[in-house]
Design an enzyme around this catalytic site. Structure first.
Site, PDB file in Angstrom:
ATOM      1  N   HIS A 137       0.809  -1.217   0.000  1.00 25.45           N
ATOM      2  CA  HIS A 137       0.000   0.000   0.000  1.00 25.45           C
ATOM      3  C   HIS A 137       0.845   1.270   0.000  1.00 25.45           C
ATOM      4  CE1 HIS A 137      -2.167  -3.224   2.297  1.00 25.45           C
ATOM      5  NE2 HIS A 137      -3.036  -2.997   1.338  1.00 25.45           N
ATOM      6  N   CYS A 171      -7.304  17.945  17.902  1.00 27.62           N
ATOM      7  CA  CYS A 171      -7.397  18.315  19.317  1.00 27.62           C
ATOM      8  C   CYS A 171      -7.314  19.823  19.500  1.00 27.62           C
ATOM      9  CB  CYS A 171      -6.288  17.637  20.116  1.00 27.62           C
ATOM     10  SG  CYS A 171      -6.482  15.842  20.272  1.00 27.62           S
ATOM     11  N   HIS A 223      -7.499  10.406  17.054  1.00 23.95           N
ATOM     12  CA  HIS A 223      -7.854  11.080  15.806  1.00 23.95           C
ATOM     13  C   HIS A 223      -7.122  10.498  14.605  1.00 23.95           C
ATOM     14  CE1 HIS A 223      -9.171  14.574  18.497  1.00 23.95           C
ATOM     15  NE2 HIS A 223     -10.245  14.123  17.895  1.00 23.95           N
ATOM     16  N   HIS A 256      -6.140   6.276   3.101  1.00 25.21           N
ATOM     17  CA  HIS A 256      -5.129   7.044   3.840  1.00 25.21           C
ATOM     18  C   HIS A 256      -4.603   6.136   4.953  1.00 25.21           C
ATOM     19  CE1 HIS A 256      -6.241  11.355   2.467  1.00 25.21           C
ATOM     20  NE2 HIS A 256      -6.710  10.466   1.590  1.00 25.21           N
ATOM     21  N   CYS A 288       1.131   0.894   8.750  1.00 25.32           N
ATOM     22  CA  CYS A 288       0.067   0.690   7.762  1.00 25.32           C
ATOM     23  C   CYS A 288      -1.153   0.141   8.479  1.00 25.32           C
ATOM     24  CB  CYS A 288       0.513  -0.275   6.664  1.00 25.32           C
ATOM     25  SG  CYS A 288      -0.790  -0.628   5.451  1.00 25.32           S
ATOM     26  N   CYS A 323      -2.490  -3.251   6.710  1.00 24.77           N
ATOM     27  CA  CYS A 323      -1.693  -4.429   7.077  1.00 24.77           C
ATOM     28  C   CYS A 323      -1.694  -4.655   8.577  1.00 24.77           C
ATOM     29  CB  CYS A 323      -0.255  -4.268   6.598  1.00 24.77           C
ATOM     30  SG  CYS A 323      -0.071  -4.134   4.807  1.00 24.77           S
ATOM     31  N   CYS A 354     -11.098 -14.940  19.458  1.00 30.09           N
ATOM     32  CA  CYS A 354     -11.059 -13.746  20.306  1.00 30.09           C
ATOM     33  C   CYS A 354     -11.452 -14.095  21.737  1.00 30.09           C
ATOM     34  CB  CYS A 354     -11.967 -12.661  19.738  1.00 30.09           C
ATOM     35  SG  CYS A 354     -13.712 -13.126  19.597  1.00 30.09           S
ATOM     36  N   HIS A 378     -18.010  -9.975  19.798  1.00 31.94           N
ATOM     37  CA  HIS A 378     -16.547  -9.961  19.793  1.00 31.94           C
ATOM     38  C   HIS A 378     -16.050  -9.780  21.222  1.00 31.94           C
ATOM     39  CE1 HIS A 378     -12.481  -9.489  18.418  1.00 31.94           C
ATOM     40  NE2 HIS A 378     -12.399  -8.239  18.858  1.00 31.94           N
TER      41      HIS A 378
END
Length: 815
Positions: A26, A51, A91, A104, A117, A120, A217, A752
């Site tokens: 990416h 912030c 944020h 992004h 990343c 990933c 999990c 979860h």
């Protein structure tokens, strides 16, 4: 076109060649040089731009939550956005999660210059000559040329070094100046690992992410809490490193001789647990793979195989009971070997009896009981003769009921509607069947569950057709009676349902049957309303089709009977599976237990106790206020005095012996009203509380989503018996400090598990004696809270922890 192809090919080559480890695909799409050049003109590098737009009050709260430390700033390599990572606002990741045409996903830490990343979910390793390295070099030059940022960066860098484990060397250009201070793997505020430990204190346990092995999990959340159980870690370390041997000296009244025991190697499950604990502490990797431990758990309890979603509390019980059984087997084998070495020969039955006596007289408690084992005393007092009897039960965790008034009122209202919907001839309106399932969790379930529900619907439809075709031979009353005692219905009433907290939806299959049948009928007979179907059920039984002969009907009935027998066999297999999923102590064969089990035979013993003191707790207790839902209110309800009346009356031995004619051979049992209460008689070192959020009401299984308040410091004294062991005379407090939480989010069908753990320095007394403090001034241990979702680890403020939907709570004893 040719130039474009060459450009694309070179870009792809550059992005792949600049990664030292696993390549990130990416990089090309996640960076934008031209936009970053403009963004570099901004001089406010040391703060999050989101912030800065917050209100002053919110900024003050944020500073208080982060203990005055400035949050690390992550820069988006696509647009130059600066977002915080350590604060509760997060944020940086929110910027990534905002929907856009292009991802992004790449962010740069402006403190340690590492690239992350989000797609990933890993750090991007890059060489010093690639395109990404050149981009980062340019940004660093821009940042470090600003005096305010350079000073702030140095200060932040020193602070970060002091709170990391020694593992990887950083990529800062000032590493020559700070070469003596080795950094731990990644920055503390890395979106992945967040190592929470002091570099100078090796006693602080690192916090590492755990790889999800396929719907595991529920397993990862429990292991995270166990990894922060310091007393357990110390005992496991001793078991793995030391050659265990001990001597058993029987009581003076016993005829047995003292015996020296040599223990063999620990069991495979215990060794796997110890290995994982060490790897979490010592590894340089940010994520640990707990494959070996999970494999050993599945060998002991095959129900956890198959990548299905399971229940965390059930997993915890199987894990602890499995290690407990291995330790019991070690001691048993050691005693047998010692008896053989002594040269004495005994018969098989006599040998078993002698081994039992040695285990009972002098064998030490296994490490599971030393950490998690406690005792409950159940006190019963006859109201007539005031005789007090007592029984003690061992426990590894306490399952506390969670009251949900809203659900109870809703269910009672539906019960009234259900009674009114029953017709005069005994047939039930199909609309009431639909209403009865509204409490079931939402969601369509997996393909496997849908297929199973369709099979059940087809079976019911065939049963109905069979009854219609036999209508000419059987009376309506007989058919009605047969349908009311249908094997499928009776099996539904007697099935034991496991409270699997997440999407393992097998408990709800008995209810899904009705919903699937309605959907099946709607798909095939859309022209016929449900009310008309219900009203015409009786009419279908009364008439025999004129177009069919008796031979045709008999032939069809035989065919249907064969299909029904096959479906019934499938149903019996399903019932068998559901029955094996019940939350029983894992001594049924899944766990290779020794002869001893956690729950021994419960036999009440008459004790000479003052009736006025029989139900008195160690400390005064106050009833919870109305609508209160907290751990204290759940414990109060769990230990409340019960009145045994009517069918629950007590068979009093004393009253039976006092009846006239007892000595003459009349031994008719006498039943009396009685009082009963359960209190903790031996508080454990680590108290594990299980909040029963998954409850079965009639045929429906629901999850109670009500928030349960839990304290950081829990006083267990109001729920302990007056003669509680392990408490000094005169003490009126039994304090526990919270350090681990297993949270379940979502519904029964789609949920979860995550964990909140508190990384804190170990206490010497906790390691030696199992308790951390000996004074009444005990307070919560200082440390940092982290939220862990499989491989993702984030530091969180205490306020975020308090708002979690707790399912399991782990407390350590501090007084």
């Amino acid at each position: 076109m040719g130039k474009k192809k060459v450009k694309d090919r070179s870009a792809g080559t550059d992005s792949s060649s600049e990664t030292a480890g696993p390549s990130c695909t990416h990089i090309r799409k996640g960076t934008e040089n031209s936009v970053l050049k403009k963004a570099c003109l901004n001089e406010h590098w040391s703060s999050c731009q989101d912030c800065e737009q917050d209100k002053p009050e919110e900024k003050q709260i944020l500073e208080d939550q982060t203990d005055g430390e400035s949050p690390a700033v992550w820069m988006c390599l696509k647009c130059g956005h600066r977002g915080c990572g350590r604060s509760g606002n997060q944020h940086a990741i929110k910027h990534y999660e905002t929907p856009r045409s292009e991802p992004h996903c790449l962010v740069l830490s402006l403190d340690v210059w590492s690239v992350w990343c989000y797609i990933c979910d890993d750090e991007v390793q890059y060489s010093s000559t690639g395109q990404l390295a050149q981009l980062i070099t340019n940004i660093r030059k821009q940042v470090l040329t600003a005096p305010d940022k350079r000073n702030a960066s140095k200060k932040s860098w020193k602070e970060d070094i002091s709170v990391m484990n020694s593992a990887e060397q950083t990529q800062d250009e000032e590493k020559g100046k700070k070469g003596k201070q080795k950094s731990s793997s990644k920055q503390e505020d890395s979106p992945k690992s967040h190592q929470s430990a002091a570099a100078g204190s090796s006693a602080v346990v690192s916090v590492r992410g755990l790889s999800n092995l396929g719907n595991t999990c529920f397993f990862n959340a429990v292991v995270q809490s166990l990894s922060q159980t310091q007393y357990l870690r110390e005992l496991l370390k001793q078991i793995a490193e030391e050659k265990s041997s001990f001597s058993i000296t029987p009581a003076l009244s016993s005829e047995l001789d003292p015996l020296q025991i040599q223990l063999e190697r620990p069991g495979s499950l215990t060794l796997a647990m110890c290995q994982l604990m060490n790897e979490i502490q010592e590894t340089k990797k940010g994520v640990v793979t707990p494959k070996e431990l999970f494999t050993q758990v599945c060998k002991k309890a095959p129900r956890f195989k198959g990548f299905q979603q399971q229940d965390s509390q059930e997993l915890l019980r199987y894990l602890l009971d499995g290690m407990r059984a291995e330790e019991a087997k070690r001691v048993n084998s050691g005693i047998l070997e010692a008896l053989k070495s002594s040269g004495k020969n005994f018969e098989a039955e006599q040998t078993k009896k002698i081994v039992k006596e040695y285990e009972k007289d002098g064998a030490p408690k296994n490490f599971v009981d030393r950490v998690f084992g406690g005792a409950m005393s159940s006190t019963v007092m006859c109201k007539e003769c005031k005789t007090v009897s007592l029984v003690t039960e061992m426990f590894l965790d306490l399952s506390l009921p969670v009251a949900d008034e809203a659900y109870r009122k809703k269910n009672q209202k539906k019960a009234v509607q259900h009674r009114h919907s029953v017709s005069d001839d005994g047939d039930q309106d199909t609309s009431s069947l639909a209403n009865g399932n509204e409490d079931m969790p939402t969601g369509t379930g997996s393909k496997y569950q849908q297929k199973k529900a369709k099979k059940q619907a087809k079976k019911q439809a065939k049963n109905q057709r069979r009854q219609q075709k036999q209508g000419g031979k059987v009376t309506l009353d007989a058919i009605t009676n047969q349908s009311s005692t249908d094997p499928a219905d009776s099996s539904m009433q007697t099935q034991t349902v496991s409270v699997n907290g997440s999407a393992d939806a097998q408990p709800a299959d008995t209810n899904q049957e009705d919903l699937s049948l309605e959907k099946h009928n709607e798909d095939q007979d859309d022209e016929e309303p449900e009310q008309e179907q219900a009203a015409s059920v009786n009419n279908r039984f009364t008439a025999l089709s004129e177009d069919q002969t008796t031979e045709d009907i008999a032939e069809q009935v035989n065919e249907d009977e064969d299909e029904i027998e096959q479906n019934c066999a499938e149903e019996e297999e399903l019932v068998e599976e559901l029955n094996t999923m019940s939350l029983t102590t894992p001594s049924e064969g899944d766990v290779e237990n020794g002869e001893d089990t956690l729950e021994d035979v419960k036999e009440y013993t008459v004790v000479n106790r003052d009736p006025e003191l029989a139900f008195r707790a160690l400390a005064s207790r106050t009833a919870p206020v109305k609508q209160e839902c907290s751990v204290e209110s759940c414990l109060y309800q769990f230990t409340e005095v019960e009145h045994l009346t009517e069918n629950n009356r007590l068979m009093c031995v004393t009253c039976t012996k006092q009846q006239p004619g007892y000595k003459d051979g009349c031994k008719k049992a006498v039943y009396r009203d009685a009082l009963k209460q359960m209190l903790i008689s031996d508080p454990p070192v680590v108290l594990t509380l299980h909040l029963k959020r998954f409850q079965q009401v009639a045929y429906s299984v629901c999850k109670v989503n009500r928030h349960v308040q839990f304290p950081q410091i829990l006083d267990l004294a109001p729920f302990c018996s007056l003669n509680c062991t392990g408490v000094k005379e005169g003490e009126t407090q039994v304090l526990y400090s919270l350090y681990g939480i297993v949270e379940h989010s979502g519904t029964m069908r789609s949920g979860h598990y995550t964990a909140y753990v508190k990384s804190r320095p170990s206490t010497h007394n906790c390691v030696q004696n199992g308790t951390a403090a000996a004074s009444g001034d005990a307070e919560a241990s200082k440390g940092s809270w982290f939220h862990i979702s499989d491989s993702s680890v984030h530091p969180v403020p205490e306020a975020k922890v308090q708002s979690s939907q707790a399912y399991l709570l782990f407390y350590e004893k501090i007084s």
